[in-house]
Design an enzyme around this catalytic site. Structure first.
Site, mmCIF file in Angstrom:
data_model
loop_
_atom_site.group_PDB
_atom_site.id
_atom_site.type_symbol
_atom_site.label_atom_id
_atom_site.label_comp_id
_atom_site.label_asym_id
_atom_site.label_seq_id
_atom_site.Cartn_x
_atom_site.Cartn_y
_atom_site.Cartn_z
ATOM 1 N N PHE A 144 0.838 -1.016 0.174
ATOM 2 C CA PHE A 144 0.252 0.406 -0.189
ATOM 3 C C PHE A 144 0.718 1.199 -0.189
ATOM 4 C CE2 PHE A 144 -2.543 3.506 1.888
ATOM 5 C CZ PHE A 144 -3.521 3.406 1.267
ATOM 6 N N ASP A 229 9.234 2.173 1.160
ATOM 7 C CA ASP A 229 8.364 2.844 2.182
ATOM 8 C C ASP A 229 8.068 3.024 3.432
ATOM 9 O OD1 ASP A 229 6.023 4.037 2.055
ATOM 10 O OD2 ASP A 229 4.541 3.517 0.820
ATOM 11 N N LYS A 258 3.181 10.351 7.720
ATOM 12 C CA LYS A 258 2.608 10.059 8.857
ATOM 13 C C LYS A 258 3.051 10.308 9.755
ATOM 14 C CE LYS A 258 0.210 5.705 7.633
ATOM 15 N NZ LYS A 258 -0.699 5.426 7.580
HETATM 16 N N1 PLP Z 1 2.675 3.930 2.420
HETATM 17 C C1 PLP Z 1 2.070 3.629 2.706
HETATM 18 C C2 PLP Z 1 3.548 2.351 3.211
HETATM 19 C C3 PLP Z 1 0.975 3.949 4.022
HETATM 20 O O1 PLP Z 1 0.914 2.835 5.357
HETATM 21 C C4 PLP Z 1 -0.170 4.219 3.817
HETATM 22 C C5 PLP Z 1 -0.923 5.088 4.113
HETATM 23 O O2 PLP Z 1 -1.460 4.453 4.733
HETATM 24 C C6 PLP Z 1 0.718 5.382 2.484
HETATM 25 C C7 PLP Z 1 2.232 5.053 2.303
HETATM 26 C C8 PLP Z 1 -0.249 7.545 2.102
HETATM 27 O O3 PLP Z 1 0.231 7.655 2.736
HETATM 28 P P1 PLP Z 1 -0.958 9.268 3.127
HETATM 29 O O4 PLP Z 1 -1.951 8.410 3.334
HETATM 30 O O5 PLP Z 1 -0.969 10.440 4.272
HETATM 31 O O6 PLP Z 1 -1.448 9.469 1.385
#
Ligand code: PLP
Length: 366
Positions: A144, A229, A258
């Site tokens: 994700f 990520d 986050k």
């Molecule tokens: N990458 C990861 C691993 C995530 O868990 C999330 C959100 O849960 C995101 C990217 C996306 O972040 P945002 O919700 O701040 O756009």
């Protein structure tokens, strides 16, 4: 908040924000309006106290309303420094980028700022395209990375992406942990392999030992950038400032979001080497190809600097490691033999309980 006010919040939210969400909350009987947050606790409008296990989808690593962070942000607001500076270097951005470089280590030296995790992953994907001039992106099934069109293109779940297709072409999924599949996918000369060190939304799936290191070797071999990520795993959550530090590698691109803003300010970062950044954006006709109005604004940078300082001074990463071990062993003891618990797993304070019948038919037989 009186119950009349709380009803009106629910009604306004249902009418003007998200009706289906309110319906879902009602259906499950969780329709609470939370009005106060401190540390690990939330309070609803009737004064009932809750332990917050969701932690703002993993963004509240400091706990809610951390007094030191609140104070720092109050000071920022009373100092009347410019929040947005687009005509000169921003001191807050410079300081935060320097701090991130020191924490991430060589060669991760340059930070591009955004407001959400999705944008920061997109920045990584754009960087990879600009550097390699290759369109292809490899990603993991179950991964994700956000809900923008670019990040949906590299997400594993059909439900989230299907209504928006067609998405970016030339994106190829491989199973998390499967090095042979990764090697095959990389043989088509992808620009980037984007992966989480631990699949968060995908179910707290830990990588097989050595997977990420070997993935990096394969990426290097095919001149593909490794984008890690760490939007969910970063900022102390898994027992180190960044999860990659426990894996014996340094990615080409590190993505943070986050918890970086302490749960108070939206801020994310895409950190890379000066070599790669120079290649993508290092000339006068390219320096502004990526960015947005609020990226790296002063308030958000102050929140991030304050957050990093608290994570270090309160040794929150070490604490997450120790508390995480307690949590894992406590849950395993308490839930041992439970017919609906398949597995309890995690690292640091990123912990999941996989639910479902342990054996097919188990529940029906009881
Ligand atoms: N990458 C990861 C691993 C995530 O868990 C999330 C959100 O849960 C995101 C990217 C996306 O972040 P945002 O919700 O701040 O756009």
């Amino acid at each position: 908040m009186s119950s009349a006010e709380s009803n009106s919040t629910v009604e306004k939210f249902a009418r003007h924000v998200n009706p289906a969400f309110v319906k879902l909350l009602g259906l499950f009987g969780y329709g609470r309006v939370f009005v106060r947050a401190e540390g690990t606790r939330l309070w609803d409008e009737d004064g009932r106290e809750y332990l917050d296990f969701l932690s703002g989808f993993g963004a509240i690593n400091l706990g809610h309303s951390h007094p030191q962070l609140n104070l720092r942000l109050q000071e920022f607001l009373t100092a009347k420094v410019p929040n947005l500076i687009h005509v000169g270097p921003s001191p807050a951005m410079a300081e935060l980028a320097e701090r991130l470089a020191a924490l991430a280590g060589d060669p991760l030296e340059v930070a591009m700022f955004s407001s959400s995790g999705s944008e920061a992953v997109e920045a990584g994907l754009k960087l990879a395209r600009a550097v390699t001039r290759r369109a292809g992106i490899v990603y993991c099934t179950g991964g994700f990375h956000g809900t923008s069109l670019g990040t949906l293109s590299v997400m594993g779940g059909d439900r989230m992406r299907a209504p928006f297709e067609p998405l970016l072409s030339d994106c190829h999924a491989v199973p998390f942990g499967d090095l042979a599949a990764l090697e095959r996918a990389l043989s088509h000369k992808a620009g980037a392999f984007v992966v989480e060190p631990i699949l968060g939304e995908g179910g707290v799936l830990l990588p097989p030992s050595g997977y990420l290191r070997e993935a990096q070797r394969l990426c290097n071999k095919s001149s593909t950038l490794l984008i890690l990520d760490e939007v969910q795993t970063g900022i102390g959550r898994t027992g180190a400032m960044f999860a990659f530090q426990a894996e014996g590698l340094v990615p080409d691109v590190l993505v943070l979001g986050k918890a970086l803003g302490g749960g108070l300010a939206p801020i994310s970062a895409t950190v890379t080497s000066s070599r790669l950044h120079q290649k993508a954006y290092g000339t006068i006709d390219r320096f502004d190809l990526h960015g947005s109005t609020f990226s790296g604004n002063g308030f958000a940078c102050a929140a991030a600097l304050g957050t990093l300082q608290i994570v270090e001074s309160e040794r929150l990463a070490e604490n997450a490691r120790a508390r995480g071990e307690d949590l894992l062993s406590g849950l395993r003891n308490a839930l041992a033999g439970h017919p609906l618990v398949r597995e309890i797993r995690g690292r640091g304070l990123l912990v999941g309980i996989e639910l479902g019948p342990r054996e097919q038919g188990n529940l029906l037989q009881k």
